[in-house]
Design a protein around this motif. Sequence first.
Motif, short mmCIF file in Angstrom:
data_model
loop_
_atom_site.label_atom_id
_atom_site.label_comp_id
_atom_site.label_asym_id
_atom_site.label_seq_id
_atom_site.Cartn_x
_atom_site.Cartn_y
_atom_site.Cartn_z
N CYS A 36 31.89 30.40 37.76
CA CYS A 36 31.14 30.72 36.57
C CYS A 36 29.70 30.27 36.80
CB CYS A 36 31.71 30.01 35.34
SG CYS A 36 33.38 30.49 34.93
N GLU A 45 29.13 31.71 31.89
CA GLU A 45 29.77 33.02 31.98
C GLU A 45 30.53 33.16 33.28
OE1 GLU A 45 26.56 35.86 31.73
OE2 GLU A 45 25.92 35.50 33.79
N LEU A 46 31.60 33.93 33.21
CA LEU A 46 32.41 34.16 34.39
C LEU A 46 31.67 35.06 35.38
CD1 LEU A 46 35.20 34.07 35.87
CD2 LEU A 46 35.74 36.18 34.64
N VAL A 47 31.74 34.71 36.66
CA VAL A 47 31.20 35.57 37.71
C VAL A 47 32.36 36.30 38.42
CG1 VAL A 47 29.93 35.65 39.87
CG2 VAL A 47 29.22 34.06 38.06
N ALA A 48 33.35 35.52 38.85
CA ALA A 48 34.49 36.12 39.56
C ALA A 48 35.66 35.16 39.54
CB ALA A 48 34.11 36.46 41.00
N THR A 57 38.91 39.52 39.97
CA THR A 57 38.17 40.12 38.88
C THR A 57 36.71 39.71 39.00
OG1 THR A 57 38.67 38.28 37.39
CG2 THR A 57 40.14 40.18 37.29
N TYR A 58 35.82 40.59 38.57
CA TYR A 58 34.39 40.34 38.66
C TYR A 58 33.71 40.72 37.35
CZ TYR A 58 34.95 40.14 43.74
OH TYR A 58 35.34 39.80 45.02
N ASP A 59 32.67 39.96 37.03
CA ASP A 59 31.77 40.39 35.98
C ASP A 59 31.04 41.64 36.48
OD1 ASP A 59 28.64 39.94 34.89
OD2 ASP A 59 30.25 39.69 33.41
N ASP A 60 30.64 42.50 35.56
CA ASP A 60 29.96 43.73 35.97
C ASP A 60 28.70 43.45 36.79
OD1 ASP A 60 30.68 45.69 32.96
OD2 ASP A 60 31.83 45.33 34.78
N SER A 61 28.02 42.35 36.47
CA SER A 61 26.78 42.02 37.18
C SER A 61 27.03 41.65 38.64
CB SER A 61 26.06 40.87 36.48
OG SER A 61 26.83 39.69 36.56
N LYS A 63 29.77 42.94 40.51
CA LYS A 63 30.49 43.99 41.24
C LYS A 63 29.60 44.67 42.26
CE LYS A 63 33.83 45.01 37.59
NZ LYS A 63 34.28 45.99 36.58
N ASP A 88 20.05 36.24 38.93
CA ASP A 88 21.22 35.49 39.38
C ASP A 88 20.95 33.99 39.40
OD1 ASP A 88 21.78 38.09 41.77
OD2 ASP A 88 22.89 37.76 39.90
#
Length: 114
Positions: A36, A45-48, A57-61, A63, A88
Amino acid sequence: VQLQASGGGLVQAGGSLRLSCTASGTIFGANVMGWCRQIPGKQRELVANIVNNGYTTYDDSAKGRFAISRDRAKSAVYLQMNSLKPEDTAVYYCKRSQRGHDYWGQGTLVTVSS
């Protein structure tokens, strides 16, 4: 459970960094590890995430630019970050979830200059 993260630093936009995190202590096989990030003044916030069966799973930012992986033998998780952008820039935290508990690392600062 203790988590030790490393790999942050200063990089120019477009560059790459690889974050590493190793878990120690009471480790159980069924778990989720991930990363995060938090910008000052904003929520974490979650990153992956990566499950121990390898599902990610990945955050859209993230991917297409970031890749999470793990070494189960070392209880380690990695985040390869490519094509870094100034947005980032954040403190990145390693997280491990097992048996209903969340554990956090100390955070490692990633700064991306434009």
